[in-house]
Design an enzyme around this catalytic site. Sequence first.
Site, PDB file in Angstrom:
ATOM      1  N   GLU A  75       3.180   4.776 -13.301  1.00 29.64           N
ATOM      2  CA  GLU A  75       2.582   3.459 -13.595  1.00 29.64           C
ATOM      3  C   GLU A  75       1.539   3.463 -14.707  1.00 29.64           C
ATOM      4  O   GLU A  75       0.448   2.898 -14.538  1.00 29.64           O
ATOM      5  CB  GLU A  75       1.959   2.875 -12.317  1.00 29.64           C
ATOM      6  CG  GLU A  75       2.928   2.733 -11.156  1.00 29.64           C
ATOM      7  CD  GLU A  75       2.297   2.117  -9.909  1.00 29.64           C
ATOM      8  OE1 GLU A  75       1.071   1.946  -9.882  1.00 29.64           O
ATOM      9  OE2 GLU A  75       3.048   1.797  -8.973  1.00 29.64           O
ATOM     10  N   GLU A 123      12.015   4.192  -5.342  1.00 27.23           N
ATOM     11  CA  GLU A 123      11.206   3.645  -4.231  1.00 27.23           C
ATOM     12  C   GLU A 123      11.798   2.326  -3.727  1.00 27.23           C
ATOM     13  O   GLU A 123      11.063   1.355  -3.486  1.00 27.23           O
ATOM     14  CB  GLU A 123       9.757   3.415  -4.677  1.00 27.23           C
ATOM     15  CG  GLU A 123       9.088   4.652  -5.264  1.00 27.23           C
ATOM     16  CD  GLU A 123       7.627   4.437  -5.669  1.00 27.23           C
ATOM     17  OE1 GLU A 123       7.022   3.418  -5.281  1.00 27.23           O
ATOM     18  OE2 GLU A 123       7.086   5.300  -6.391  1.00 27.23           O
TER      19      GLU A 123
HETATM   20  C1  XIL Z   1       2.105   3.549  -1.377  1.00 27.37           C
HETATM   21  C2  XIL Z   1       2.216   4.092   0.047  1.00 27.37           C
HETATM   22  O1  XIL Z   1       3.464   3.718   0.573  1.00 27.37           O
HETATM   23  C3  XIL Z   1       1.080   3.583   0.881  1.00 27.37           C
HETATM   24  O2  XIL Z   1       1.088   4.205   2.153  1.00 27.37           O
HETATM   25  C4  XIL Z   1      -0.255   3.860   0.192  1.00 27.37           C
HETATM   26  O3  XIL Z   1      -1.287   3.271   0.914  1.00 27.37           O
HETATM   27  C5  XIL Z   1      -0.257   3.323  -1.232  1.00 27.37           C
HETATM   28  O4  XIL Z   1       0.852   3.847  -1.935  1.00 27.37           O
HETATM   29  N1  XIL Z   1       4.204   2.675  -5.907  1.00 27.37           N
HETATM   30  C6  XIL Z   1       4.101   4.036  -5.730  1.00 27.37           C
HETATM   31  C7  XIL Z   1       3.858   4.593  -4.383  1.00 27.37           C
HETATM   32  O5  XIL Z   1       4.313   4.799  -6.691  1.00 27.37           O
HETATM   33  O6  XIL Z   1       3.127   5.778  -4.412  1.00 27.37           O
HETATM   34  C8  XIL Z   1       3.177   3.577  -3.500  1.00 27.37           C
HETATM   35  O7  XIL Z   1       3.090   4.115  -2.185  1.00 27.37           O
HETATM   36  C9  XIL Z   1       3.925   2.270  -3.511  1.00 27.37           C
HETATM   37  C10 XIL Z   1       3.956   1.687  -4.893  1.00 27.37           C
END
Ligand code: XIL
Length: 371
Positions: free
Chosen positions: A167, A280
Site C-alpha cells: 500500500e 486478500e
Molecule cells: C488487517 C487484519 O486482517 C486485521 O486483523 C488488522 O487489525 C489490520 O490488518 N490490507 C492488508 C492487510 O494488507 O494486512 C489487512 O489486514 C487488511 C487490509
Amino acid sequence: MRKNFGHWPAKSIDRRTFLLAAGAAFAHAQVSRADEPSETSLRQRAEKKGLVFGTQVNAGPLFSLKPYRDAVLRDAAMIVPENEMKWRPTQPAARQFNYFNADRIASFAEGNALLLRGHTAVWHQNPPAWTKDLISSGDGQKLVLDHARELIEHFRGRVMEWDVVNEAIAPEDGMPDNLRNWAPYSKGGISFIADCFHAAREADPNANLYYNDYSVYYQNQDQRRDAILGFLEKLKSKGAPIGGFGIQSHLIAKAEFNEVAYRRFLSEVADLGLKIRATELDVSDVRLGPDIELRDTIVAAHTKQYLDVLFDEPAVVGLVTWGMTDRFSWLHEGWPRKDRLRQRCLPLDENFAKKPMWYAIADALDHAPSR
Ligand code: XIL
C-alpha cells in the site's frame, strides 16, 4: 485503507449482476447437494489449472479450533498469516523480537506441505509504537530497511513469496509519483522502495518478491490504476528485483466493476514481466439488505464476476482469500454493517459450511484457462 472504500460507487445492482446472481444461485442449488467429503476441494480445482488457491490464517483459531484447521487443510495449498508477521507483533520493543506465532504458522506450513506467503515487511500502518518518532527522523529509512531485512532473513528459505511493500500508493496524498505521504517514502521516493526490494533479495535470494496494493477494478479507480502502473514501471526501470503484483481484492458487493479497464490493467502489469496474485479476497456485504440468501447470492455473483476476469489473464498465478470462514473476518470490526448483523464475506459460513461464495470460487477455477 478504510477511507478508500468511500470512493466506491453506491449504484444499485445492474442487470448483468442480477443475471449472474441468479446463475450462481442456480449453480449452488445444483452443486450443494454434492457437499460431502469427497467433493473436489478448491485446492485441487486450482491445481488442475496450474493455479494456487490459498487463504489467510490466524494463529488463534488455527491452533485451537479443529474445524477451522480442517477447513484450511482441505481447501488451501498456500497460507499467509493475518497479522503474525507484521512489524508490531514481531518487534514489540526495540531490538526485542517475537516470532513465536509467525514461527508456529511457518512450522504448520512445513508440516503440512503448504506454501507460505509472507505479509508484510514494509507497511505504513503497522510500525510498533516505539518507532513513532524514529521513523520520521533522519534514521527512519534505515530503520524500515533493517526491519525488512531482519524479518525476511529470519524466514529465509521458508517463505516462498513476500509482500515486500504494501500500500505505498495514495494519489490522494498529492505526493511525487503518487507515493503515500509517509516519511520514508516522502524522503526516499521510489529509490527507497527499490532499496526495500534489494534488501529483501539479499535477505532471501529465492523468495518471490511482491508489491501489494488495493482497489484497481471498480469504476472511479482510474487514478489508482494509472498511479500503480506508473509506479511499477518506474520501480522496474530502477532495477528493483520485483517479481509480482499482489491485488488485495477486498471487494464490495454492489460496487460496479470496470471490466475493460481492469483487463487492460492486468495485461499491462503482465507486460512489465510481473506475475499477479489476488492476495486478500473477501467481499463486504455492507451495501446489501439483511436477507441472508440474497446477500450470499450477490456476494457469490460478485466473486465470480471478478475471478472470471482475473483468471483470463495468463500472468495470474493464484488466489488467496482473507480468511476462510465468516466466523473470523477483519470486516466485522473494521467495517461493521449498520444493522449490526455480521458480514457474510468469506467462502464458509460461521459453522464452516460452504456458502455460494465457495461454489463461485470453485466454478471460476473450473472455468479458468489452464496455465
Ligand atoms: C488487517 C487484519 O486482517 C486485521 O486483523 C488488522 O487489525 C489490520 O490488518 N490490507 C492488508 C492487510 O494488507 O494486512 C489487512 O489486514 C487488511 C487490509
